[in-house]
Each structure stands twice: as structure tokens, then as C-alpha cells.
Design an enzyme around this catalytic site. Sequence first.
Site, PDB file in Angstrom:
ATOM      1  N   ARG A 126       0.807  -1.228   0.000  1.00  0.00           N
ATOM      2  CA  ARG A 126       0.000   0.000   0.000  1.00  0.00           C
ATOM      3  C   ARG A 126       0.843   1.283   0.000  1.00  0.00           C
ATOM      4  O   ARG A 126       0.545   2.230  -0.730  1.00  0.00           O
ATOM      5  CB  ARG A 126      -0.878  -0.013   1.257  1.00  0.00           C
ATOM      6  CG  ARG A 126      -1.834   1.154   1.400  1.00  0.00           C
ATOM      7  CD  ARG A 126      -2.450   1.164   2.810  1.00  0.00           C
ATOM      8  NE  ARG A 126      -2.829  -0.161   3.236  1.00  0.00           N
ATOM      9  CZ  ARG A 126      -4.025  -0.713   3.016  1.00  0.00           C
ATOM     10  NH1 ARG A 126      -4.949  -0.017   2.412  1.00  0.00           N
ATOM     11  NH2 ARG A 126      -4.274  -1.935   3.430  1.00  0.00           N
ATOM     12  N   TYR A 138      -5.073  -1.665  -3.616  1.00  0.00           N
ATOM     13  CA  TYR A 138      -6.259  -2.471  -3.330  1.00  0.00           C
ATOM     14  C   TYR A 138      -7.517  -1.821  -3.923  1.00  0.00           C
ATOM     15  O   TYR A 138      -8.593  -1.851  -3.334  1.00  0.00           O
ATOM     16  CB  TYR A 138      -6.400  -2.715  -1.808  1.00  0.00           C
ATOM     17  CG  TYR A 138      -5.141  -3.317  -1.221  1.00  0.00           C
ATOM     18  CD1 TYR A 138      -4.808  -4.636  -1.499  1.00  0.00           C
ATOM     19  CD2 TYR A 138      -4.256  -2.582  -0.438  1.00  0.00           C
ATOM     20  CE1 TYR A 138      -3.631  -5.198  -1.003  1.00  0.00           C
ATOM     21  CE2 TYR A 138      -3.084  -3.129   0.062  1.00  0.00           C
ATOM     22  CZ  TYR A 138      -2.781  -4.438  -0.230  1.00  0.00           C
ATOM     23  OH  TYR A 138      -1.616  -4.991   0.257  1.00  0.00           O
ATOM     24  N   CYS A 189     -26.487  -2.507  -6.866  1.00  0.00           N
ATOM     25  CA  CYS A 189     -27.669  -2.812  -6.061  1.00  0.00           C
ATOM     26  C   CYS A 189     -27.279  -3.500  -4.759  1.00  0.00           C
ATOM     27  O   CYS A 189     -27.579  -4.687  -4.548  1.00  0.00           O
ATOM     28  CB  CYS A 189     -28.633  -3.677  -6.873  1.00  0.00           C
ATOM     29  SG  CYS A 189     -29.203  -2.809  -8.334  1.00  0.00           S
ATOM     30  N   GLU A 190     -26.574  -2.789  -3.940  1.00  0.00           N
ATOM     31  CA  GLU A 190     -26.169  -3.230  -2.609  1.00  0.00           C
ATOM     32  C   GLU A 190     -26.139  -1.998  -1.721  1.00  0.00           C
ATOM     33  O   GLU A 190     -25.619  -0.955  -2.132  1.00  0.00           O
ATOM     34  CB  GLU A 190     -24.739  -3.830  -2.618  1.00  0.00           C
ATOM     35  CG  GLU A 190     -24.551  -5.076  -3.443  1.00  0.00           C
ATOM     36  CD  GLU A 190     -25.081  -6.338  -2.782  1.00  0.00           C
ATOM     37  OE1 GLU A 190     -25.337  -6.320  -1.560  1.00  0.00           O
ATOM     38  OE2 GLU A 190     -25.239  -7.334  -3.504  1.00  0.00           O
TER      39      GLU A 190
HETATM   40  C1  PLP Z   1       2.217 -11.502   3.438  1.00  0.00           C
HETATM   41  C2  PLP Z   1       1.929 -10.083   3.112  1.00  0.00           C
HETATM   42  N1  PLP Z   1       2.960  -9.256   2.871  1.00  0.00           N
HETATM   43  C3  PLP Z   1       2.759  -7.957   2.554  1.00  0.00           C
HETATM   44  C4  PLP Z   1       1.490  -7.434   2.446  1.00  0.00           C
HETATM   45  C5  PLP Z   1       1.352  -5.991   2.062  1.00  0.00           C
HETATM   46  O1  PLP Z   1       0.729  -5.237   3.014  1.00  0.00           O
HETATM   47  P1  PLP Z   1       0.596  -3.648   2.806  1.00  0.00           P
HETATM   48  O2  PLP Z   1      -0.013  -3.427   1.479  1.00  0.00           O
HETATM   49  O3  PLP Z   1      -0.281  -3.213   3.915  1.00  0.00           O
HETATM   50  O4  PLP Z   1       1.982  -3.085   2.890  1.00  0.00           O
HETATM   51  C6  PLP Z   1       0.381  -8.240   2.720  1.00  0.00           C
HETATM   52  C7  PLP Z   1      -0.978  -7.679   2.630  1.00  0.00           C
HETATM   53  O5  PLP Z   1      -1.977  -8.292   2.729  1.00  0.00           O
HETATM   54  C8  PLP Z   1       0.616  -9.607   3.047  1.00  0.00           C
HETATM   55  O6  PLP Z   1      -0.411 -10.419   3.291  1.00  0.00           O
END
Ligand code: PLP
Length: 407
Positions: free
Chosen positions: A272, A364, A337-338
Site C-alpha cells: 500500500r 487495493y 444494487c447493494e
Molecule cells: C504476506 C503479506 N505481505 C505484505 C502485504 C502488504 O501489506 P501492505 O499493502 O499493507 O503493505 C500483505 C498484505 O496483505 C501480506 O499479506
Amino acid sequence: VALLSECPLGDLLAQAGTPTPAYVYDLDALSLAGRLLESSFGGARHLAAYAMKANSAGSILKRLLAEGLGVDVVSGAELELALAAGAPPERIVMSGVAKADWELDLALSRGIKAVHAESVEELERLEARARAASRSARVALRVNPGVEIDSHAHVATGHDAAKFGVHRDDLAAAFARIDASPTLEAVGLSAHVGSMLSKPEPYVASARRLCDQARARLAAGGRLEYIDFGGGFGIDYGGGAPAAPGAFVESALALLAEVGLSHLELVIEPGRSLVGSFGVLVASVIQSKVSGPRRWLLIDAGMNDLIRPALYGAKHRIEPLDRAPAGTTYRVAGPICESTDDFGEHEMADAVPSHVVIRDAGAYGFVMASEYNGRPLPAEIFVSGGRVVSVSASPGREAWIRRRLEA
Ligand SMILES: Cc1ncc(COP(=O)(O)O)c(C=O)c1O
């Protein structure tokens, strides 16, 4: 790092010539985020493995690879895409709680840095696949650190009730299983405590537990090449800026020095924080609707395009595209429709805007999009140097109709 600072979004949309809803990404900004992260390691041996689940667009992958990052993949398809984008196999790690046989086979045949095994049962399967292919398997154990974090329950992964990772009590058995095998080689220990961390403390708490396990392993005469503290660094969704990724890295390096593990390579898995702030979702306003006490602003992007509000109760800032927000509060909702297709209350201009911008949608967002209600996947527009450099068009509704008709 300011998103699309030099480029009016309206001009970019016109340049791209794609209808809304459309994601727009600032490639220069995310390159800079990758560069800043890389520089935070100083001279320490490390691998910043971009968790490409956050956004798997090829041009984003290539930008981050060019800054020196590796990749964390969670499926065979992600692995193939990472390799096709130019990721060196030895800079790829593979996580995932339920990897299919073909995915293990692919990881083994491509010679990636390590498969992160999440159970003793998976080790059995990995060994069988490696033996069948007459290969050895580099494996790291993903440990469930047993640490609670102050995040939405759906993004907390390192507590005892989570499906992820090898439970601490099973770690000795997992290492024993590896050590007894002529085909498995233990090269690392990893953990991922969860996402949306605003400060390093929970990250360090999880990392400290992992360090205890690593020290025990080394004291018992085992070998380890790396320790992987995972990702999870938060971004500012409007509620305040969390600690920068570099602050997490600094804390991690300080911890390794404190516990005498600086000789291990430090691996992290940020997703992220490298892309979230550098993408927006632009939507057209279909109409407003006054219903009892509520003013709705109904837009052409829905939970099928950006599911975070429906899935995690997330709130994204939403603003009119072409004017400053002021005066009127609208409840913004999509066409699906939710009841959960609802982006919450936002201040708009007094007049109903023609378009809105949903901010901080680079992570995401598109990757979780679906075609629910017959709404094709949204377009993606990539910007660099103040202009559109590529467009990934929406497959369009005809494609959806054809496929569903033939189903
Ligand atoms: C094993 C693992 N590593 C890294 C990440 C990345 O997390 P973030 O996008 O919050 O940095 C995730 C996210 O689900 C994860 O499951």
C-alpha cells in the site's frame, strides 16, 4: 510526494480519451516513493519486496523494479507477471496460505528466492513437489507472530486466530521437518502482522518475536540468510499522516542491531505505502437525489470498482474534479444494487459537480475490482512527466455480455 501535482486531472482524462470510471496513477510519484524507501536502508543488505497484490499494473511493477525493489507474490499468476515484467527470480518471494501444486511447481522451476511456507502440512507438499522435479526447495517459514494490531479486523493477520502463518508452537516441528529433508533448505523467517500500521511499534513487536525465533534457530546450529518483517505501512486517507515507510525501516534496522542479527539480510514486503497515495479513481456524477433529510450524489463508480469502503468500512476522500469543495454535504453512492455501495458523506461544491475524484485509491483498488451487476472493469490511465503515457482500456460491456451469454 504530491499526487499528479503538475497535471490537471480533467486534461489527463481528455488526453486518455477513456470514459469513466477510470483510475489515474502518477508513475513519477510512486517511483520517488520507491527511491525514498530504498535510500532508507543506508548500506544495509536488504530486499524491499513490493507486495504486488496492492497493484499489479505492469508499468507500476517496472517502475518499482527500476528503483531496485523486488517482489512479493501470492499466486502463480502474480509470479508469472512479475517475471514477465523483468523481476529477477532471486528477488521474488512467494507468500500465500494455500498454494496449489502448480504454483509450488512454478516457484521451484523458476528458482525464486524462497517459498514462504505457512504450515507444516505445506512443507510436506513442497517436499513432494521438489522431489518429483528432482530439485531442492529454498523455503522460509512464515510465522504467525501472535501480535494484535489496532487495525480493521479484516487486515489484521498476525494474531492467534488468523489463518496465516505457522503457529509459534509448531515452529520447532516445522524446522525439524525441513532439517530432516534432503530437498528442503531453510533460508529465512518471515512474518506479516497486518496492514494500515500508523506507527512502527506493532511492527517492531512482531519483528522482535521473529528475532527471538531466529536467534533460537541460529543458537541450535541452524542456518538463516534473511529475516522478513513483512509490510503493512499505512498511508494518509485523510485522518492524518502515519509514520513514513523509512521510519519502519529505521526501527527494523535498529532492532536487528540491538538483538545481534545485523548480519542477516533484512526483507520487507510493502504494498500500500508504495502506490496507495499515487492513484485516484475518477467518476462521473450520474445525478443527485434528495431523499428525506439526505442529499445523495450518485456516481458511475461503485463498490465493484473500489470495494474498500464496502469491505473494510474504509473512508476515501472524495472531491469535485474541477472546483474546491465547499458548502454542501452529499452522501456519495455508486450504481450497484447493494446498500454497502456507499462511499460516505463528503463536502461538495454548491452546484452538483460533473465529476468527482476518489483519492488514495492506488492500492487495493483496481486489483479488487469485479464485474458485479454487469459493470465492466474500469480503465487505468498512467501518467508521467505531466502527460498520459499509457492507457489500459476497460474491456467494455459488449465483452461482458458476450462472455456471460456463452456461459
Ligand atoms: C504476506 C503479506 N505481505 C505484505 C502485504 C502488504 O501489506 P501492505 O499493502 O499493507 O503493505 C500483505 C498484505 O496483505 C501480506 O499479506
